[in-house]
Design an enzyme around this catalytic site. Structure first.
Site, mmCIF file in Angstrom:
data_model
loop_
_atom_site.group_PDB
_atom_site.id
_atom_site.type_symbol
_atom_site.label_atom_id
_atom_site.label_comp_id
_atom_site.label_asym_id
_atom_site.label_seq_id
_atom_site.Cartn_x
_atom_site.Cartn_y
_atom_site.Cartn_z
ATOM 1 N N CYS A 45 -51.426 15.033 51.402
ATOM 2 C CA CYS A 45 -51.549 13.830 52.237
ATOM 3 C C CYS A 45 -50.168 13.288 52.595
ATOM 4 O O CYS A 45 -49.538 12.570 51.805
ATOM 5 C CB CYS A 45 -52.368 12.766 51.509
ATOM 6 S SG CYS A 45 -52.563 11.268 52.486
ATOM 7 N N CYS A 103 -49.970 9.440 52.762
ATOM 8 C CA CYS A 103 -49.896 8.758 51.463
ATOM 9 C C CYS A 103 -48.521 8.945 50.809
ATOM 10 O O CYS A 103 -47.965 8.008 50.253
ATOM 11 C CB CYS A 103 -50.943 9.308 50.490
ATOM 12 S SG CYS A 103 -52.509 9.749 51.222
ATOM 13 N N ASP A 104 -48.015 10.175 50.850
ATOM 14 C CA ASP A 104 -46.848 10.500 50.020
ATOM 15 C C ASP A 104 -45.537 10.653 50.792
ATOM 16 O O ASP A 104 -44.468 10.678 50.183
ATOM 17 C CB ASP A 104 -47.133 11.798 49.238
ATOM 18 C CG ASP A 104 -48.323 11.619 48.301
ATOM 19 O OD1 ASP A 104 -48.497 10.498 47.791
ATOM 20 O OD2 ASP A 104 -49.078 12.586 48.097
#
Ligand code: NAP
Length: 306
Positions: A134, A137-138
């Site tokens: 992701c 997200c990261d």
């Protein structure tokens, strides 16, 4: 019975939420079961620009939330639970979940797909420590770092481009010398100065002790191996349909997806499938939403005929 619904939808991505909107607006008592956040895979997309009606694009998370709000407006009930079994029973279909059993007269399976693992040493051990599925997200954790992206499809290229917002360089590693991604995404990727491409290359190992420090790669044409330094490895090598809860209830195609007719009905009357889980799905948010609408309309017709 409190746990009995006319329609139960499994999965809260664009397919499930659109089915929920249509079934609820048809005044059917409808429950949607979702184990995570609404929006499914699209919730991970930072910027969705091919969902009609949003000419400036929209974040996937927001799109999922809006879809949920719209369906709720018409009475869709939801429960946060994981479905681990779907079984035929007297008077309907039983949906077995971590929050108890539910009985449905019609079921719409919209469980979508999840990203494949690459299956190389280091991947599992370093998951969450630089190995990620992701970018939204990261990605922010890798500001001014070099990161690797593995894969050549729309996901790899789109997420690679997103990562250039944070990383100093994004090295896209692809096993062939041509991308699978759409032309528009390819044009953007090739024009992006922060993107580099490692062609005809497979990853043999993800390296690092506490965190990812690099990847050992092999050129499939020459056979030569080398190590590239990178602080993260974002893996986008295709997707696997989420059919674990179906067990042996329905037969699947060779890719593990559920065959349906044009009305989204499976081989079992009253059980429908919609979105990425469905055989021949175009695997886009908008086509999943279309499947969901069709499945709900078909479920309504099925219930009228009962
Ligand atoms: P995909 O289209 O199946 O692409 C997977 C990529 O990973 C391919 O380039 C494939 O290589 C590579 N690959 C597969 N197994 C591999 C392995 N073991 N080692 C190395 N590389 C491997 O998957 P996706 O990119 O996740 O896209 C899935 C669907 O979602 C598609 O229909 C796509 O159009 C859609 N999608 C759309 C958007 C958008 O519209 N913006 C964004 C994301 C996804 P080969 O090319 O050699 O097979």
């Amino acid at each position: 019975m409190g746990n009995t619904y006319e329609v139960i939808i499994v999965g809260g991505g664009p397919a499930g939420l659109t089915a929920g909107l249509y079934a609820s607006r048809a005044r059917l008592r409808t429950l949607l079961i979702e184990k995570g956040i609404f929006g499914g895979q699209i919730a991970n997309a930072a910027h969705v620009e091919n969902y009609p009606g949003f000419p400036d694009g929209i974040s996937g998370l927001e799109l999922g939330e809006l879809m949920h709000r719209q369906a709720k407006e018409y009475g869709l009930e939801t429960v946060a639970a994981e479905v681990y079994g779907i079984a035929l029973a007297m008077g309907g279909t039983v949906i077995e979940t971590t929050e108890g059993d539910y009985l449905a007269n019609a079921v719409i399976i919209a469980t979508g797909a999840e990203f494949n693992r690459l299956g190389v040493p280091g991947e599992e051990r370093l998951s969450g420590k630089g190995v990620s599925y992701c970018a939204t997200c990261d990605g922010p954790f890798f500001k001014d770092r070099v990161v690797a992206v593995v894969g050549g499809g729309d996901s790899a290229v789109e997420e690679g481009i997103l990562l250039t917002r944070f990383a100093s360089e994004v090295i896209l590693i692809h096993r062939r010398d041509q991308l699978r991604a759409s032309r528009l995404l390819q044009e953007r990727a090739f024009a992006n100065k922060k993107m580099a491409f490692l062609w005809d290359t497979v990853v043999e190992e993800i390296l690092g002790n506490e965190r990812v420090t690099g990847l050992r790669v092999r050129n499939v044409k020459t056979g030569s191996t080398s190590t590239i330094e990178a602080s993260a490895a974002f893996i986008y090598v295709g997707q696997r349909p989420n059919t674990d809860c179906i067990g042996k209830l329905l037969s699947l195609d060779e890719e593990g997806r559920i065959p349906t007719d044009g009305r989204m009905e499976t081989e079992i009357k009253g059980i429908f499938a919609a979105g990425d889980i469905r055989k021949n799905s175009s695997r886009q948010a908008i086509t999943a939403a279309g499947d969901g609408a069709t499945a709900a309309i078909s479920a309504e017709k099925f219930l009228i005929q009962q």
